[in-house]
Scaffold this motif. Structure first.
Motif, short mmCIF file in Angstrom:
data_model
loop_
_atom_site.label_atom_id
_atom_site.label_comp_id
_atom_site.label_asym_id
_atom_site.label_seq_id
_atom_site.Cartn_x
_atom_site.Cartn_y
_atom_site.Cartn_z
N ARG A 216 43.06 39.91 28.02
CA ARG A 216 44.03 40.24 29.05
C ARG A 216 43.57 39.49 30.51
O ARG A 216 44.55 38.90 31.24
CB ARG A 216 43.78 41.80 29.40
CG ARG A 216 44.47 42.23 30.86
CD ARG A 216 43.95 43.52 31.51
NE ARG A 216 42.33 43.38 31.78
CZ ARG A 216 41.58 44.42 32.05
NH1 ARG A 216 42.13 45.46 31.91
NH2 ARG A 216 40.60 44.11 32.37
N ASP A 217 42.33 39.31 30.74
CA ASP A 217 41.91 38.58 31.91
C ASP A 217 42.02 37.00 31.84
O ASP A 217 42.38 36.72 32.98
CB ASP A 217 40.55 38.94 32.03
CG ASP A 217 39.84 40.11 32.46
OD1 ASP A 217 40.70 40.87 32.74
OD2 ASP A 217 38.80 40.58 32.37
N ARG A 218 42.13 36.69 30.87
CA ARG A 218 42.57 35.38 30.61
C ARG A 218 44.13 34.98 30.63
O ARG A 218 44.27 33.98 31.45
CB ARG A 218 42.21 34.70 29.09
CG ARG A 218 42.59 33.20 28.92
CD ARG A 218 41.70 32.53 29.84
NE ARG A 218 42.26 30.91 29.69
CZ ARG A 218 41.50 29.86 29.33
NH1 ARG A 218 40.31 30.22 28.77
NH2 ARG A 218 42.00 28.84 29.26
N ILE A 219 44.83 35.79 30.16
CA ILE A 219 46.33 35.76 30.69
C ILE A 219 46.57 35.90 32.24
O ILE A 219 47.21 35.10 32.69
CB ILE A 219 47.01 36.84 29.76
CG1 ILE A 219 46.97 36.90 28.33
CG2 ILE A 219 48.47 36.82 30.45
CD1 ILE A 219 47.42 37.88 27.58
N VAL A 220 45.86 36.78 32.73
CA VAL A 220 45.97 37.08 34.42
C VAL A 220 45.56 35.96 34.89
O VAL A 220 46.10 35.36 35.92
CB VAL A 220 45.47 38.18 34.73
CG1 VAL A 220 45.23 38.17 36.18
CG2 VAL A 220 46.03 39.67 34.04
N ALA A 221 44.48 35.02 34.59
CA ALA A 221 43.95 34.04 35.46
C ALA A 221 44.88 32.91 35.14
O ALA A 221 44.88 31.92 36.06
CB ALA A 221 42.38 33.81 34.57
N GLU A 223 48.17 33.03 34.92
CA GLU A 223 49.40 33.04 35.44
C GLU A 223 49.70 32.15 36.47
O GLU A 223 48.90 31.55 37.16
CB GLU A 223 49.56 34.32 36.16
CG GLU A 223 49.68 35.69 35.18
CD GLU A 223 50.91 36.11 34.65
OE1 GLU A 223 51.73 35.10 34.36
OE2 GLU A 223 51.30 37.27 34.40
N LEU A 245 46.76 45.78 28.45
CA LEU A 245 47.40 44.63 28.91
C LEU A 245 48.60 45.18 29.89
O LEU A 245 48.79 44.56 30.89
CB LEU A 245 48.08 43.77 27.81
CG LEU A 245 48.79 42.79 28.18
CD1 LEU A 245 47.97 41.52 28.88
CD2 LEU A 245 49.54 41.98 26.82
N SER A 248 48.20 45.38 33.65
CA SER A 248 48.17 44.19 34.53
C SER A 248 49.49 43.37 34.34
O SER A 248 49.83 42.31 35.25
CB SER A 248 46.99 43.15 34.32
OG SER A 248 45.93 43.83 34.52
N ILE A 249 50.13 43.37 33.15
CA ILE A 249 51.29 42.67 32.66
C ILE A 249 52.48 43.77 32.49
O ILE A 249 52.19 44.60 31.82
CB ILE A 249 51.12 41.79 31.58
CG1 ILE A 249 49.74 40.94 32.04
CG2 ILE A 249 52.17 41.10 31.21
CD1 ILE A 249 50.00 39.57 32.79
#
Length: 282
Positions: A216-221, A223, A245, A248-249
């Motif tokens: 999750r954090d990698r996806i957010v980072a 963005e 997920l 945050s998404i």
């Protein structure tokens, strides 16, 4: 009038509905249990594959399609009126499928032009590129345009997987850059990065929950991202990951589905993968 057609392989893990909707030709890989070869997606569905693998004493094996399998489809598409073909396959680093397609493309070069693209990806990462290629072809884009679109997306596609067990990767010889993780496989929940087309170590987490948080954090980072997908290999806790997920998404952005036998053979049951496309340079 130009008629560009799209070909891929069964590692794209596209649903029958999407394949039919976009008129995509899919060349299956072969999954073998013992001495029984099965055609991926035709004789073996993901749900059945994971049930069978969990009960098997030995891991199944995967085999790339022959050049002849691609040539047959290329010739049929040409006979059906195609003026060009873009063939997008799973990472050339991990399979002989792409090179088989390239060999077939040379064999039909006097009949039709076939552009072969290394997606440098797997499962939904490959699938997303294929879907965009099909949409571009349907919109009347040229062979050059569709090929360039695929190559550009391949460069920007990211793929990470939370592995529940490294045993399949180790036995299958697909560990590559992640081999350093094998020694402590029993005490970690590893994350692998296939964004380069190779299996590399991304992180080591101590719990499944922490591996989910890492994804999750990698996806957010990364963005803003597009073509966000979540796939799983009979993972009972996939809904737990989606719930995390979703904090945050917006899950309306997410395409979900199965990770099929081609990848599941090596990643193992319980794998959860995320793929997405990062923004290009301005």
């Amino acid at each position: 009038m130009s008629s560009i057609r799209i070909v891929t392989d069964s590692a794209s893990d596209l649903t029958d509905e999407l394949i039919e909707q976009w008129g995509i030709s899919v060349i299956p890989l072969i999954i073998t249990f013992g001495d029984e070869p099965l055609v991926d997606g035709v004789e073996l569905a993901p749900q059945d594959f994971y049930a069978r693998m969990s009960a098997a004493e030995e891991l199944p094996t995967t085999a790339a399609p022959s050049p002849g399998s691609f040539e047959e489809v290329f010739r049929a598409l040409a006979a059906d009126g195609a003026t060009g073909i873009v063939c997008v396959n799973l990472s050339y680093e991990l399979s002989a499928t792409g090179p088989a397609a390239a060999t077939a493309a040379k064999s039909v070069s006097d009949l039709i032009e076939v552009r072969c693209v290394d997606s440098r990806s797997l499962t939904s990462g490959l699938g997303s590129i294929v879907l965009e290629a099909a949409a571009a072809a349907a919109d009347g884009k040229s062979l050059d345009d569709v090929e360039a679109l695929c190559a550009g997306m391949a460069e920007r596609t990211r793929m990470f997987g939370a592995i529940d067990t490294m045993e399949n990767l180790r036995k299958g010889g697909r560990v590559g850059g992640a081999k350093a993780m094998v020694g402590s496989m029993l005490s970690i929940k590893p994350i692998v990065d296939v964004s380069s087309g190779r299996v590399e170590e991304a992180a080591r987490t101590r719990t499944r929950r922490r591996s989910f948080a890492w994804l999750r954090d990698r996806i957010v980072a990364d963005e803003p991202v597009t073509h966000l997908c979540v796939g799983h290999g009979a993972a009972e806790d996939v809904d737990d990951f989606l719930a995390l997920l979703g904090e945050s998404i917006d899950l309306e952005r997410v395409r979900t589905g199965w990770i099929g036998p081609v990848i599941g053979t090596h990643a193992g049951q319980g794998v959860i993968g995320v793929t997405y496309v990062v923004a290009g340079a301005d």
